[in-house]
Design a protein around this motif. Structure first.
Motif, mmCIF file in Angstrom:
data_model
loop_
_atom_site.group_PDB
_atom_site.id
_atom_site.type_symbol
_atom_site.label_atom_id
_atom_site.label_comp_id
_atom_site.label_asym_id
_atom_site.label_seq_id
_atom_site.Cartn_x
_atom_site.Cartn_y
_atom_site.Cartn_z
ATOM 1 N N LEU A 184 0.225 -15.349 -24.583
ATOM 2 C CA LEU A 184 -0.800 -14.358 -24.282
ATOM 3 C C LEU A 184 -2.198 -14.841 -24.670
ATOM 4 O O LEU A 184 -3.187 -14.374 -24.111
ATOM 5 C CB LEU A 184 -0.473 -13.025 -24.954
ATOM 6 N N SER B 93 -3.763 -16.106 -21.586
ATOM 7 C CA SER B 93 -3.499 -15.137 -20.523
ATOM 8 C C SER B 93 -4.282 -15.390 -19.243
ATOM 9 O O SER B 93 -3.795 -15.080 -18.158
ATOM 10 C CB SER B 93 -3.761 -13.722 -21.015
ATOM 11 N N TRP C 97 3.941 -13.830 -16.395
ATOM 12 C CA TRP C 97 3.832 -12.479 -16.925
ATOM 13 C C TRP C 97 5.175 -11.757 -16.839
ATOM 14 O O TRP C 97 5.569 -11.049 -17.771
ATOM 15 C CB TRP C 97 2.768 -11.674 -16.161
#
Length: 119
Positions: free
Chosen positions: A61, A64, A72
């Motif tokens: 993350l 990200s 994801w």
């Protein structure tokens, strides 16, 4: 349920596995036996796996902005699987301690119903 030598009521143990999607229970009198030891080992492994998934997910993350839809989805699936395992361990231990969550009723979803990558 039955009472132990001290007079306290012992509940059956919710095991960390299912049979054909149904919960498996171990007699309260089986504490310390082979199946109880196996359940302890599996629960410990599930908790370690949960910590590892959380650690790896946090690392991913941090990147990200470079993650695609597939990444994801994989993160979400692994976190969901780990959460289901940890909730089952928590439920099992809570039952054995005599702690129940009154908000969970018959309409609560089974924690074993985890989506797969194909869904």
């Amino acid at each position: 349920m039955r009472e132990d030598a001290s007079g306290s009521v012992k509940s059956p143990r919710l095991l960390p596995w299912t049979h054909e999607g149904e919960p498996c229970w171990l007699s309260a009198g089986s504490e310390g036996g082979v199946l109880s030891g196996l359940a302890d080992a599996i629960e410990a492994e599930q908790m370690r796996d949960g910590h590892e998934v959380l650690f790896q997910s946090r690392g991913l993350l941090e990147q990200s902005e470079r993650l695609g839809v597939h990444e994801w989805k994989l993160i979400a699936l692994r976190l969901t699987e780990s959460l289901a395992d940890v909730l089952r361990v928590s439920e099992s231990r809570g039952i054995r301690l005599g702690v129940t969550d009154p908000t969970l009723g018959d309409d609560a979803e089974e924690i074993d119903e985890v989506p797969t990558a194909d869904e």
